[in-house]
Write an enzyme that holds these catalytic residues in place. Structure first.
Site, PDB file in Angstrom:
ATOM      1  N   GLY A  16      -0.631 -28.874  17.405  1.00  0.00           N
ATOM      2  CA  GLY A  16       0.819 -28.730  16.573  1.00  0.00           C
ATOM      3  C   GLY A  16       1.780 -28.157  17.061  1.00  0.00           C
ATOM      4  O   GLY A  16       1.622 -27.152  17.721  1.00  0.00           O
ATOM      5  N   ARG A  77      -2.538 -34.562  20.878  1.00  0.00           N
ATOM      6  CA  ARG A  77      -4.106 -34.194  20.970  1.00  0.00           C
ATOM      7  C   ARG A  77      -4.939 -35.003  21.934  1.00  0.00           C
ATOM      8  O   ARG A  77      -4.136 -35.999  22.258  1.00  0.00           O
ATOM      9  CB  ARG A  77      -4.514 -34.149  19.694  1.00  0.00           C
ATOM     10  CG  ARG A  77      -4.074 -32.996  18.794  1.00  0.00           C
ATOM     11  CD  ARG A  77      -4.320 -32.932  17.502  1.00  0.00           C
ATOM     12  NE  ARG A  77      -3.833 -31.897  16.442  1.00  0.00           N
ATOM     13  CZ  ARG A  77      -2.608 -31.910  15.831  1.00  0.00           C
ATOM     14  NH1 ARG A  77      -1.979 -33.105  15.509  1.00  0.00           N
ATOM     15  NH2 ARG A  77      -2.375 -30.912  15.186  1.00  0.00           N
ATOM     16  N   ASP A 108      -6.162 -22.471  19.017  1.00  0.00           N
ATOM     17  CA  ASP A 108      -7.369 -22.451  19.429  1.00  0.00           C
ATOM     18  C   ASP A 108      -8.077 -23.759  20.047  1.00  0.00           C
ATOM     19  O   ASP A 108      -8.689 -23.723  21.044  1.00  0.00           O
ATOM     20  CB  ASP A 108      -8.454 -22.321  18.140  1.00  0.00           C
ATOM     21  CG  ASP A 108      -8.229 -20.670  17.653  1.00  0.00           C
ATOM     22  OD1 ASP A 108      -8.230 -20.587  16.386  1.00  0.00           O
ATOM     23  OD2 ASP A 108      -7.974 -19.956  18.400  1.00  0.00           O
ATOM     24  N   THR A 130       1.539 -21.354  17.112  1.00  0.00           N
ATOM     25  CA  THR A 130       0.943 -22.176  15.794  1.00  0.00           C
ATOM     26  C   THR A 130       1.681 -21.506  14.739  1.00  0.00           C
ATOM     27  O   THR A 130       1.700 -20.441  14.436  1.00  0.00           O
ATOM     28  CB  THR A 130      -0.481 -22.344  15.369  1.00  0.00           C
ATOM     29  OG1 THR A 130      -0.544 -23.233  14.108  1.00  0.00           O
ATOM     30  CG2 THR A 130      -1.202 -21.167  15.684  1.00  0.00           C
ATOM     31  N   ASP A 132       0.858 -21.573  11.670  1.00  0.00           N
ATOM     32  CA  ASP A 132      -0.554 -21.077  10.849  1.00  0.00           C
ATOM     33  C   ASP A 132      -0.801 -19.737  11.110  1.00  0.00           C
ATOM     34  O   ASP A 132      -1.051 -18.926  10.087  1.00  0.00           O
ATOM     35  CB  ASP A 132      -1.634 -22.058  11.039  1.00  0.00           C
ATOM     36  CG  ASP A 132      -1.208 -23.554  10.716  1.00  0.00           C
ATOM     37  OD1 ASP A 132      -2.154 -24.068  11.496  1.00  0.00           O
ATOM     38  OD2 ASP A 132      -0.364 -23.744  10.365  1.00  0.00           O
ATOM     39  N   ASP A 134      -3.088 -18.347  12.698  1.00  0.00           N
ATOM     40  CA  ASP A 134      -4.432 -18.179  12.331  1.00  0.00           C
ATOM     41  C   ASP A 134      -5.192 -17.917  13.678  1.00  0.00           C
ATOM     42  O   ASP A 134      -6.439 -18.125  13.613  1.00  0.00           O
ATOM     43  CB  ASP A 134      -5.010 -19.496  11.642  1.00  0.00           C
ATOM     44  CG  ASP A 134      -4.927 -20.549  12.420  1.00  0.00           C
ATOM     45  OD1 ASP A 134      -5.243 -21.938  12.138  1.00  0.00           O
ATOM     46  OD2 ASP A 134      -4.137 -20.567  13.474  1.00  0.00           O
ATOM     47  N   ARG A 176      -2.766 -25.213   7.314  1.00  0.00           N
ATOM     48  CA  ARG A 176      -3.994 -25.968   7.528  1.00  0.00           C
ATOM     49  C   ARG A 176      -5.020 -25.372   6.648  1.00  0.00           C
ATOM     50  O   ARG A 176      -4.926 -25.388   5.414  1.00  0.00           O
ATOM     51  CB  ARG A 176      -4.313 -26.063   8.913  1.00  0.00           C
ATOM     52  CG  ARG A 176      -5.550 -27.096   9.421  1.00  0.00           C
ATOM     53  CD  ARG A 176      -5.893 -27.095  10.819  1.00  0.00           C
ATOM     54  NE  ARG A 176      -4.951 -27.257  11.674  1.00  0.00           N
ATOM     55  CZ  ARG A 176      -4.354 -28.658  12.172  1.00  0.00           C
ATOM     56  NH1 ARG A 176      -5.213 -29.667  11.536  1.00  0.00           N
ATOM     57  NH2 ARG A 176      -3.684 -28.847  12.973  1.00  0.00           N
TER      58      ARG A 176
HETATM   59  O1  F6P Z   1      -1.440 -26.489  12.568  1.00  0.00           O
HETATM   60  C1  F6P Z   1       0.090 -26.498  12.432  1.00  0.00           C
HETATM   61  C2  F6P Z   1       0.197 -27.621  11.258  1.00  0.00           C
HETATM   62  O2  F6P Z   1       1.539 -27.865  10.915  1.00  0.00           O
HETATM   63  C3  F6P Z   1      -0.538 -27.354  10.111  1.00  0.00           C
HETATM   64  O3  F6P Z   1      -0.232 -26.230   9.259  1.00  0.00           O
HETATM   65  C4  F6P Z   1      -0.872 -28.507   9.304  1.00  0.00           C
HETATM   66  O4  F6P Z   1      -1.705 -28.614   8.445  1.00  0.00           O
HETATM   67  C5  F6P Z   1      -0.990 -29.382  10.384  1.00  0.00           C
HETATM   68  O5  F6P Z   1      -0.341 -28.892  11.728  1.00  0.00           O
HETATM   69  C6  F6P Z   1      -0.319 -31.119  10.537  1.00  0.00           C
HETATM   70  O6  F6P Z   1      -0.711 -31.450  11.701  1.00  0.00           O
HETATM   71  P1  F6P Z   1       0.058 -33.043  11.987  1.00  0.00           P
HETATM   72  O7  F6P Z   1       1.348 -32.495  12.550  1.00  0.00           O
HETATM   73  O8  F6P Z   1      -0.869 -33.599  13.075  1.00  0.00           O
HETATM   74  O9  F6P Z   1       0.035 -33.659  10.799  1.00  0.00           O
END
Ligand code: F6P
Length: 325
Positions: A16, A77, A108, A130, A132, A134, A176
């Site tokens: 992300g 990804r 991670d 990130t 998050d 986390d 997340r």
């Molecule tokens: O990990 C960052 C994040 O924004 C999370 O907070 C969220 O759940 C996820 O990515 C969303 O992923 P995507 O952009 O693939 O929908």
């Protein structure tokens, strides 16, 4: 024997995206150039290594990107990179491209890839990015402050209209499976309650009761922050309506939290981490993550970093609860 000086360093963003990634990219590129190293941009995360989507960068390639969210290297990804053959092929391509060291900006998952690549002989350094926040080995990940301020700005706007209609407002924020962003935003925005995955609650006693009490004590508007890892926002809205009589609206802030111009904190943190990552490669390090710990920028072995678990800030949770009365 003197370490062969590193001459070509690759950099990529993966997973992300997070506001501040561009500031990290700019810092890596400029630090490389200042140390007579050629920076090589790798596009779309690890896919770029597998498909040779790379380009030599120069000081002008990163002009003016600090104030832009997102990543100029794109991100994605990469399932193939999760296979042993994929990692081996990527390492081969690094050698073919003359990439002696690689800086991997992300979370991670990004660091697991960096660790696997290091095992194939390509020196790697991770930079935590990130929203998050986390990543356990670091107190701070690039993007968190900007995402928090974006959410808080949206919530402050919501409060105006919810106040006018004397409504309850349920706001879902990203994160997340972690509650760090929700907790920080809940405290900063004066939420009556903040629901996070790390602290399971009983909607009745921990939310409905809190709203009832607030209403009884003259609160004209109640804000509930819900981390996306908890969800159930519509169910909660229904309960508030039927059990307190308060009109309630649900807002899911969503991907807006991932964009926007990075705050000063994110720009400065990203610039410091980018510079430090290049210096670690020059010093011969590999398979490490750049971390912000006890107000210092340090490096932690990736294996160690991936074993660590990030605890919630319990005191912040207590403060948020205590001053929500
Ligand atoms: O990990 C960052 C994040 O924004 C999370 O907070 C969220 O759940 C996820 O990515 C969303 O992923 P995507 O952009 O693939 O929908």
């Amino acid at each position: 024997m003197e370490n062969k000086r590193i001459r070509r360093i690759g950099l990529l963003t993966s997973g992300g995206d997070a506001p501040g990634m561009n500031a990290a990219i700019r810092s890596v590129v400029r630090t490389c150039i200042g140390n007579d190293i050629t920076p090589i941009g790798v596009y779309r995360g690890y896919n770029g290594l597998l498909n040779n989507e790379v380009a030599e960068l120069n000081a002008r390639s990163v002009n003016g990107i600090t104030s832009h969210g997102g990543t100029m290297l794109y991100t994605a990804r990469c399932d193939e990179f999760k296979t042993e053959e994929g990692v081996k092929r990527a390492a081969q391509n690094c050698r073919y491209l003359g990439i002696e060291g690689l800086i991997c900006i992300g979370g991670d998952g990004t660091f697991r890839g960096a660790r696997d690549l290091a095992a194939q002989g390509i020196r790697t350094i991770g930079i935590p990015a990130t929203i998050d926040n986390d990543i356990a080995c670091t107190d701070y990940s690039i993007g968190f402050d900007t995402a928090a301020n974006t959410a808080i700005d949206a919530i402050d706007k919501l409060a105006d209209t919810m106040q006018s209609h004397e409504r309850a407002s349920i706001v879902e924020v990203m994160g997340r499976n972690a509650g760090h962003l929700a907790l920080y935003v809940g405290l900063a925005s004066g939420a009556s309650a903040t629901l996070i995955p790390e602290k399971p609650v009983n909607f009745e006693s921990d939310v409905i009761e809190v709203i009832r009490e607030g209403h009884y004590n003259g609160k004209r508007h109640s804000l509930i922050i819900v981390a996306e890892g908890v969800g159930r926002t519509n169910e909660l809205a229904e309960m508030i309506k039927t059990q307190t009589g308060m009109e309630t609206r649900v807002t899911i802030i969503g991907h807006i939290q991932r964009g926007g111009s990075p705050t000063a904190r994110d720009r400065v943190m990203a610039s410091r981490m980018g510079h430090f990552a290049v210096k670690k490669l020059i010093d011969g390090a590999s398979s490490m993550v750049v971390c912000y710990r006890n107000s210092e920028i340090v490096a932690t072995p990736i294996d160690e970093a991936l074993q660590m678990k990030k605890d919630l800030d319990g005191y912040m949770y207590e403060v948020a609860k205590d001053i929500a009365i």
